[in-house]
Design an enzyme around this catalytic site. Structure first.
Site, mmCIF file in Angstrom:
data_model
loop_
_atom_site.group_PDB
_atom_site.id
_atom_site.type_symbol
_atom_site.label_atom_id
_atom_site.label_comp_id
_atom_site.label_asym_id
_atom_site.label_seq_id
_atom_site.Cartn_x
_atom_site.Cartn_y
_atom_site.Cartn_z
ATOM 1 N N HIS A 1 52.095 40.089 51.490
ATOM 2 C CA HIS A 1 51.241 39.180 52.291
ATOM 3 C C HIS A 1 50.034 38.689 51.478
ATOM 4 O O HIS A 1 48.945 38.506 52.020
ATOM 5 C CB HIS A 1 50.754 39.861 53.572
ATOM 6 C CG HIS A 1 51.851 40.238 54.515
ATOM 7 N ND1 HIS A 1 52.224 39.461 55.583
ATOM 8 C CD2 HIS A 1 52.674 41.318 54.549
ATOM 9 C CE1 HIS A 1 53.222 40.044 56.241
ATOM 10 N NE2 HIS A 1 53.515 41.173 55.627
ATOM 11 N N ASN B 1 54.198 40.103 62.826
ATOM 12 C CA ASN B 1 54.906 39.059 62.079
ATOM 13 C C ASN B 1 55.404 37.985 63.034
ATOM 14 O O ASN B 1 55.327 38.152 64.259
ATOM 15 C CB ASN B 1 56.108 39.665 61.352
ATOM 16 C CG ASN B 1 55.733 40.340 60.043
ATOM 17 O OD1 ASN B 1 54.672 40.082 59.461
ATOM 18 N ND2 ASN B 1 56.608 41.212 59.570
ATOM 19 N N HIS C 1 44.551 47.141 59.700
ATOM 20 C CA HIS C 1 45.088 48.503 59.674
ATOM 21 C C HIS C 1 45.728 48.790 61.033
ATOM 22 O O HIS C 1 45.053 48.701 62.060
ATOM 23 C CB HIS C 1 43.931 49.471 59.405
ATOM 24 C CG HIS C 1 44.333 50.908 59.244
ATOM 25 N ND1 HIS C 1 45.639 51.300 59.083
ATOM 26 C CD2 HIS C 1 43.591 52.045 59.201
ATOM 27 C CE1 HIS C 1 45.683 52.620 58.963
ATOM 28 N NE2 HIS C 1 44.466 53.095 59.035
ATOM 29 N N TYR D 1 48.010 51.277 55.321
ATOM 30 C CA TYR D 1 47.024 50.183 55.342
ATOM 31 C C TYR D 1 45.653 50.651 54.865
ATOM 32 O O TYR D 1 44.997 49.979 54.074
ATOM 33 C CB TYR D 1 46.950 49.541 56.743
ATOM 34 C CG TYR D 1 48.166 48.687 56.998
ATOM 35 C CD1 TYR D 1 49.398 49.279 57.249
ATOM 36 C CD2 TYR D 1 48.116 47.306 56.933
ATOM 37 C CE1 TYR D 1 50.536 48.522 57.437
ATOM 38 C CE2 TYR D 1 49.251 46.540 57.123
ATOM 39 C CZ TYR D 1 50.453 47.149 57.375
ATOM 40 O OH TYR D 1 51.586 46.396 57.549
HETATM 41 FE FE1 HDD Z 1 52.734 45.528 56.359
HETATM 42 C C1 HDD Z 1 50.143 43.923 54.918
HETATM 43 C C2 HDD Z 1 52.919 43.109 58.788
HETATM 44 C C3 HDD Z 1 55.590 46.991 57.629
HETATM 45 C C4 HDD Z 1 52.314 48.119 54.276
HETATM 46 N N1 HDD Z 1 51.748 43.835 56.769
HETATM 47 C C5 HDD Z 1 50.681 43.341 56.064
HETATM 48 C C6 HDD Z 1 50.214 42.132 56.668
HETATM 49 C C7 HDD Z 1 50.999 41.904 57.754
HETATM 50 C C8 HDD Z 1 51.953 42.975 57.820
HETATM 51 C C9 HDD Z 1 50.899 40.755 58.724
HETATM 52 C C10 HDD Z 1 49.079 41.271 56.156
HETATM 53 C C11 HDD Z 1 47.786 41.581 56.834
HETATM 54 C C12 HDD Z 1 46.729 40.636 56.338
HETATM 55 O O1 HDD Z 1 46.808 39.449 56.666
HETATM 56 O O2 HDD Z 1 45.850 41.109 55.610
HETATM 57 N N2 HDD Z 1 54.046 45.087 57.847
HETATM 58 C C13 HDD Z 1 53.876 44.107 58.794
HETATM 59 C C14 HDD Z 1 54.856 44.284 59.835
HETATM 60 C C15 HDD Z 1 55.611 45.372 59.509
HETATM 61 C C16 HDD Z 1 55.099 45.877 58.269
HETATM 62 C C17 HDD Z 1 54.970 43.414 61.065
HETATM 63 C C18 HDD Z 1 56.753 45.995 60.245
HETATM 64 C C19 HDD Z 1 56.855 46.000 61.521
HETATM 65 N N3 HDD Z 1 53.787 47.208 56.006
HETATM 66 C C20 HDD Z 1 54.917 47.653 56.639
HETATM 67 C C21 HDD Z 1 55.279 48.961 56.149
HETATM 68 C C22 HDD Z 1 54.343 49.293 55.208
HETATM 69 C C23 HDD Z 1 53.426 48.177 55.125
HETATM 70 C C24 HDD Z 1 56.464 49.768 56.633
HETATM 71 C C25 HDD Z 1 54.218 50.533 54.362
HETATM 72 C C26 HDD Z 1 54.832 51.638 54.543
HETATM 73 N N4 HDD Z 1 51.507 45.906 54.816
HETATM 74 C C27 HDD Z 1 51.470 47.068 54.132
HETATM 75 C C28 HDD Z 1 50.338 47.148 53.132
HETATM 76 C C29 HDD Z 1 49.635 45.769 53.337
HETATM 77 C C30 HDD Z 1 50.483 45.120 54.412
HETATM 78 C C31 HDD Z 1 50.785 47.480 51.742
HETATM 79 C C32 HDD Z 1 49.429 44.921 52.105
HETATM 80 C C33 HDD Z 1 48.017 44.401 52.179
HETATM 81 C C34 HDD Z 1 47.422 45.098 53.284
HETATM 82 O O3 HDD Z 1 48.341 45.939 53.852
HETATM 83 O O4 HDD Z 1 46.280 44.968 53.667
HETATM 84 O O5 HDD Z 1 49.494 48.200 53.440
#
Ligand code: HDD
Length: 705
Positions: free
Chosen positions: A73, A147, A338, A361
């Site tokens: 993202h 999402n 988060h 997060y």
């Molecule tokens: Fe995630 C970012 C949505 C599964 C780990 N995720 C992130 C963002 C969105 C989502 C919208 C961007 C937020 C922003 O605008 O800053 N992610 C989802 C959805 C998931 C999902 C809807 C499943 C239902 N995500 C998911 C899993 C993991 C992560 C299973 C880790 C085990 N996601 C992250 C992250 C991020 C992230 C690595 C990257 C940047 C951030 O968090 O701030 O922690």
């Protein structure tokens, strides 16, 4: 007071901005600077001196401007706004006041994003879109990090690194950028059938939103609402855009990626600047705890939806985005979401994907934002009072007073004090849990195909065609034949017709043997065909003009579209003005060759013999109309303007019978009249076609664009 929170957030931000409005250039220490273009040197042509503190500070700060982009993202765009419940019907289910008090307007920041691409990648790639909302509630910040698709690729967060490594550019050459059309992604899919439901969404037009304002959002997981008695109700969250859900077509997306890589970001920004505020309705699906096992899937499995026909989505309130950020980095980049940011009244379930997210997060923000004090950044600060015993660390902004930073204490009179539940403290839901330690996927998660089939069955014929074309495109980029074969085998478990159609396009033998029976169920809510609202509000229409154009028609088109909330932009052979038939001049908004039909929702060619002749000899104009037609957009012409439609190969362009009349066929609207206003029905027919978004019935498969 309805707007208290909103104002508080505004005041916080104003305070920060105040620091930035001093009109003199200074150092970080506040010393005024009289010269910033030349470094201090020993003599005019001599070496630069170390004592030039201004030059050193300026360059040092610049060297440190970048922070790590989000691992997923990375590319996003955000906006402020508010959320307000319609009424209090949810109050017997949750103590979260921002969901139940219609008098409470909660400020929000929403960040939309793509998943796979880097920060500078194009907006219109085929991808999932993030829809993350931070609610600055009086009870603390609540983040709904969702999402635009209601399911996810994997069931357990431990597989997230594998999945992301597979979809991201391949590690040897960092290609392809922001695309799932490559071997590692499809290798992963073929080996992990749990991905298939989400892959169907990804191959559908849902992955190509026309606008962030025209796309749904989903919380994805099953969460819990908790009421005043501590009773829980399972809940799924939905965002429904007031303008309906609409998508681009793939050919268009690829062209926009070149013409305007900021397409979705710009659309969000410009509509807010124009006062056309994006709006979404929050809805919930509620399931009693006693009904947990009533479904043929597991509520804890994030690769499953609860079909709306089984559990309706009930409206809760409205989200309005009404203010653009002032600074992309400070706000959109530094916002930190988060999933574990919850407030009293909302709690988790044991969904293993959610549980992993609740770890990831916070962990990711620590590296991305450089330490444990990122919650103090203006965009992350709650409007609720904050009092912790946490101290120090990188980027500490608070000057904590007093001698105590521990709990319990007597020296500070016990402050900060613990609150009781009746004073608004968060209280974790007391779920009964028992079992042996085990590393195993639950048997109840093992149906990977039924809902992928449900999605396929629910699609309109044109949606199915687009899905097949998407699979063919993506697998067509896969070098390993065995990966193509395996994906087709997987698709055969979803539907034989789908698998066969894909196989034929990618050099794979169509599946034989007895097919997995298709269960035949469908869910109308899944089809974009059922999301048409008819409104043309905020749609962009190109009006093609040249010298000699009928200026009265142009004015009427602009006026009548604007009355319906749409925007007509005048495109001419050059910037400036063109001559109109009646001696008036027509202002040109943009030169045709700087734009493209892909940036508009429809096109109109007004009358005027000279104008039509010039446009019909202009390759840009001909291509513009042909491409709009190919992309199934409404196309209209009046009188001589028809010449351009015919030059562009618009098959349905027909001269109306008689001197005054309108013909409308498959979104091609033509008019004839004898001077004066356009005949009745011309704009109405065009608007009716525009309100349907695209004319999907128009067969343009043989038309080149
Ligand atoms: Fe995630 C970012 C949505 C599964 C780990 N995720 C992130 C963002 C969105 C989502 C919208 C961007 C937020 C922003 O605008 O800053 N992610 C989802 C959805 C998931 C999902 C809807 C499943 C239902 N995500 C998911 C899993 C993991 C992560 C299973 C880790 C085990 N996601 C992250 C992250 C991020 C992230 C690595 C990257 C940047 C951030 O968090 O701030 O922690």
């Amino acid at each position: 007071m309805v707007t208290d929170d909103h104002n508080a957030k505004q005041r916080q931000l104003d305070e920060v901005r105040k620091d930035l409005t001093d009109t003199h250039l200074t150092t970080q220490q506040g010393v005024r600077i009289d010269h910033t273009d030349d470094a201090l040197t020993a003599g005019e042509r001599g070496p630069t001196l170390l004592e030039d503190f201004h030059a050193r500070e300026k360059i040092t700060h610049f060297d440190h401007e970048r922070i790590p982009e989000r691992v997923v993202h990375a590319r996003g765009a955000g906006a402020y706004g508010y959320f307000q419940p319609y009424d209090g019907w949810l109050a017997d289910r949750t103590v979260a006041r921002f969901l139940t008090d219609p008098g409470e307007r909660t400020p929000v920041f929403v960040r939309f994003s793509t998943v796979a691409g880097s920060r500078g990648s194009a907006d219109t790639v085929r991808d999932v879109r993030g829809f993350a909302t931070k609610f600055y509630t009086k009870q603390g910040n609540y983040d709904l990090v969702g999402n635009n698709m209601p399911v996810f690729f994997i069931q357990d967060g431990i597989k997230f690194p594998d999945f992301v490594h597979a979809v991201k550019p391949e590690p040897d050459n960092e290609m392809p950028q922001a695309a799932s059309a490559h071997d590692t992604f499809w290798d992963f899919v073929a080996l992990q059938p749990e991905t298939l439901h989400m892959v169907m969404w990804l191959m559908s037009d849902r992955a190509l939103p026309r606008s962030f304002r025209m796309m749904q959002g989903f919380g994805v997981h099953t969460f819990r609402l908790i009421n005043a008695e501590g009773r829980a109700t399972f809940v799924k969250f939905h965002w429904k855009p007031v303008l309906g859900s609409h998508s681009l077509v793939w050919d268009e997306c690829q062209k926009i990626a070149g013409k305007d890589p900021d397409y979705n970001r710009r659309d969000l920004w410009e509509s807010i600047e124009a006062g056309q505020y994006p709006e979404y309705e929050l809805g919930v699906q509620l399931v009693e705890e006693s009904q947990e096992f009533d479904f043929d899937f597991d509520l804890l499995d994030a690769t499953k939806i609860i079909p709306e026909e089984l559990v309706p989505v009930r409206p809760v309130g409205k989200l309005v985005l009404d203010r653009n950020p002032d600074n992309f980095f400070a706000e959109t980049e530094q916002i930190a979401f988060h999933t574990a940011n919850v407030v009293p009244g909302i709690d988790f379930t044991n969904d293993p994907l959610l549980q992993a997210r609740n770890f990831s997060y916070l962990d990711t923000q620590l590296i991305r934002l450089g330490g444990p004090n990122f919650a103090q950044l203006p965009v992350n600060r709650p409007v609720a009072d904050v009092a912790t015993n946490q101290r120090d660390g990188y980027g500490q902004q608070c000057v904590h007073k007093g001698r105590t930073s521990y709990s319990e204490n007597t020296l500070a009179g016990g402050c900060p004090m613990l609150a009781g539940v009746d004073e608004g403290a968060f209280s974790h839901y007391q779920e009964k849990v028992e079992g042996r330690t085990i590393r195993k996927r639950s048997e109840s998660f093992k149906d990977f195909y039924s809902q992928a089939t449900l999605f396929w069955n629910s699609m309109a014929p044109w949606e199915k065609e687009h899905i097949v074309a998407a699979f063919r495109f993506e697998l067509g980029k896969v070098d390993h034949q065995h990966v193509r074969d395996s994906v087709v085998q997987q698709l055969d478990h979803i539907d034989r017709e789908l698998a066969t159609a894909v196989a034929e396009g990618v050099g794979v033998s169509p599946p034989t043997g007895s097919p997995t029976p298709n269960h035949g169920r469908s869910s109308p809510a899944l089809s974009l065909a059922n999301s048409v609202t008819g409104t043309i509000a905020t749609r962009r229409v190109a009006v093609l003009v040249a010298d000699g154009v009928d200026a009265t028609e142009v004015a009427q088109i602009q006026r009548e579209l604007s009355e319906r909330g749409a925007l007509a932009e005048i495109l001419g052979p050059h910037d400036g003005r063109v001559r109109g038939t009646d001696g008036h001049e027509v202002s040109v908004d943009r030169a045709i060759n700087t734009m493209g039909s892909v940036l508009y929702d429809g096109v109109i060619v007004p009358g005027g013999a000279d104008s039509a002749r010039e446009l019909s000899a202009d390759g840009y104009a001909i291509h513009f109309v042909a491409e709009a037609y190919k992309h199934q957009k409404p196309v209209a012409a009046s009188d001589e303007g028809m010449e351009l439609l015919q030059r562009a190969g618009v098959a349905e362009a027909r001269q109306p019978d008689g001197v005054n009349g309108v013909v409308a066929e498959l979104g091609v609207v033509t008019a004839a009249h004898t001077g004066g206003a356009l005949p009745d029905g011309f704009i109405e027919e065009f608007a009716a076609a525009l309100g349907k978004h695209r004319v999907w019935e128009r067969d343009t498969s043989a038309v080149p664009a």
